[in-house]
Design an enzyme around this catalytic site. Sequence first.
Site, PDB file in Angstrom:
ATOM      1  CB  ILE A 121      -0.979   0.049   1.201  1.00 14.69           C
ATOM      2  CG1 ILE A 121      -0.219   0.178   2.531  1.00 14.69           C
ATOM      3  CG2 ILE A 121      -1.918  -1.134   1.204  1.00 14.69           C
ATOM      4  CD1 ILE A 121      -1.096   0.674   3.669  1.00 14.69           C
ATOM      5  CG  ASP A 122       3.881   1.232   2.680  1.00 18.98           C
ATOM      6  OD1 ASP A 122       2.783   1.508   3.185  1.00 18.98           O
ATOM      7  OD2 ASP A 122       4.687   0.448   3.203  1.00 18.98           O
ATOM      8  NE  ARG A 126     -14.653  19.401  17.381  1.00 22.41           N
ATOM      9  CZ  ARG A 126     -15.497  18.517  17.880  1.00 22.41           C
ATOM     10  NH1 ARG A 126     -15.898  17.496  17.149  1.00 22.41           N
ATOM     11  NH2 ARG A 126     -15.945  18.641  19.123  1.00 22.41           N
ATOM     12  CG  MET A 146      -0.578   2.552   7.768  1.00 21.55           C
ATOM     13  SD  MET A 146      -1.001   0.832   7.383  1.00 21.55           S
ATOM     14  CE  MET A 146      -1.212   0.185   9.029  1.00 21.55           C
ATOM     15  NE  ARG A 179       7.062  -0.995   6.051  1.00 19.84           N
ATOM     16  CZ  ARG A 179       6.931  -1.940   6.971  1.00 19.84           C
ATOM     17  NH1 ARG A 179       7.793  -2.003   7.947  1.00 19.84           N
ATOM     18  NH2 ARG A 179       5.943  -2.815   6.908  1.00 19.84           N
ATOM     19  CG  HIS A 228      -3.653  -2.606  10.141  1.00 22.04           C
ATOM     20  ND1 HIS A 228      -3.128  -2.004  11.244  1.00 22.04           N
ATOM     21  CD2 HIS A 228      -2.670  -3.356   9.597  1.00 22.04           C
ATOM     22  CE1 HIS A 228      -1.870  -2.382  11.381  1.00 22.04           C
ATOM     23  NE2 HIS A 228      -1.564  -3.198  10.406  1.00 22.04           N
ATOM     24  CD  GLN A 233      -4.006   4.324   6.228  1.00 19.56           C
ATOM     25  OE1 GLN A 233      -3.338   5.125   5.605  1.00 19.56           O
ATOM     26  NE2 GLN A 233      -3.680   3.934   7.452  1.00 19.56           N
ATOM     27  NE  ARG A 234      -1.505  -4.373   5.775  1.00 17.14           N
ATOM     28  CZ  ARG A 234      -0.603  -4.726   6.695  1.00 17.14           C
ATOM     29  NH1 ARG A 234       0.381  -3.898   6.995  1.00 17.14           N
ATOM     30  NH2 ARG A 234      -0.676  -5.877   7.296  1.00 17.14           N
TER      31      ARG A 234
END
Length: 387
Positions: A171-172, A207, A214, A216, A305, A307-308
């Site tokens: 995903i990165d 706000r 994520m 890494r 997670h 996102q994954r």
Amino acid sequence: MKIAILTSGGDSAGMNAVVRSVVKAAILKGCEAWIVREGYEGLVRGNAEAEGTSSYAPPVVPHHSEFPPAAMDIINNLRFGDGELLRDGTGDYSHGRTLKGRYIVRVGWDDVRGWFTEGGTLIGTARSKEFRTPEGRLAAAHNLIKEGIDALVPKATTHSHLKIVGLVGSIDNDMSMTDLTIGAPTALHRICEAIDNINSTAFSHSRAFVLEVMGRHCGWLALLAGVAGGADFLFIPEQPPKSQPWEDQMCEAIHQHRAVGKRKTLVIVAEGAHDLDLQPIRAEYVKDILTDRLGLDTRVTTLGHTQRGGRPCAMDRILPTLQGIKAVEALLEANPDTPSYMIGIQENKITMVPLIEAVAMTKAVTTAIEEKDFEKAMRLRDPEFRE
Ligand code: F6P
């Protein structure tokens, strides 16, 4: 040829589509398709636990001497029925009830039917400690030889004793020499949806939100989410804020946005973000700065997670399908002198680049960051960059 595929490391959407594509392309080419369950862990374990217990005789696979080049042909050729092994009478592989200690398994066309819509990896993945030891690698090699496997399609890695082609599921989007890794578009899509949700509640209450994503050591998800979601400020590892202390720069930018009437504020922090001195920039700290210096009512959201996982978006079905076909073609073309390839995509074309080079270029990015050479880190992220 016997072609085996495994998935390793962190899962990503689109991995099942890769497995499906490699299995079907292999069968269409007249090869045997095998999977290795649980990543390199499965390679180390092999089929020892089940030895002697299986009465399975592989069905005869129709031979196709002519491989249709386009993905269309895969879609139009649903006519095999050799998937009994995974089903093994129960018709249910994905719940893991059927394989009884077998980690290297021959599969058929039907076994992977419909897999392109499924999230995660149905053949399992593991960060294997054993595979990192010489004994573990020896056992893995032994297990492959025992099953007569000639070629392996893993997530990018290197070996010398087999024909290897790497596909990159991450995903990165952190692999050099490719524009996109499998799973990155879906993760980005998830983040965008989350931002849309956040934006509406942020607007209602006027706000500020600090969103941690994520990635890494890679800022791709944060950067593209910032563009797609309308962030006010963002932090990525490759390009820390230029001024030190960065707090002033961020507050100034957000103050200006508020001054022209913006009711909501969104700051995105990549999980690997840091300042020019490599000091980590944390979402909670950013929140405190926005609260204390600008008086903004601020909340932190960490997507983690979410996102994954989940179903792959269209791109994460198409890309793995095309790349899986290319991977099988690359394996069949390979001769002893051909290097191991990584299958990528550059400028909308599926590409093959030497795996070792791509891995080295990827490591060079983290090294550049560690050496605080951020300009070089950004240049190295360019898929066409060569030193
Ligand atoms: O590499 C994919 C990734 O999701 C990174 O973005 C993240 O840092 C890491 O894996 C999380 O790993 P784990 O699932 O082991 O917590």
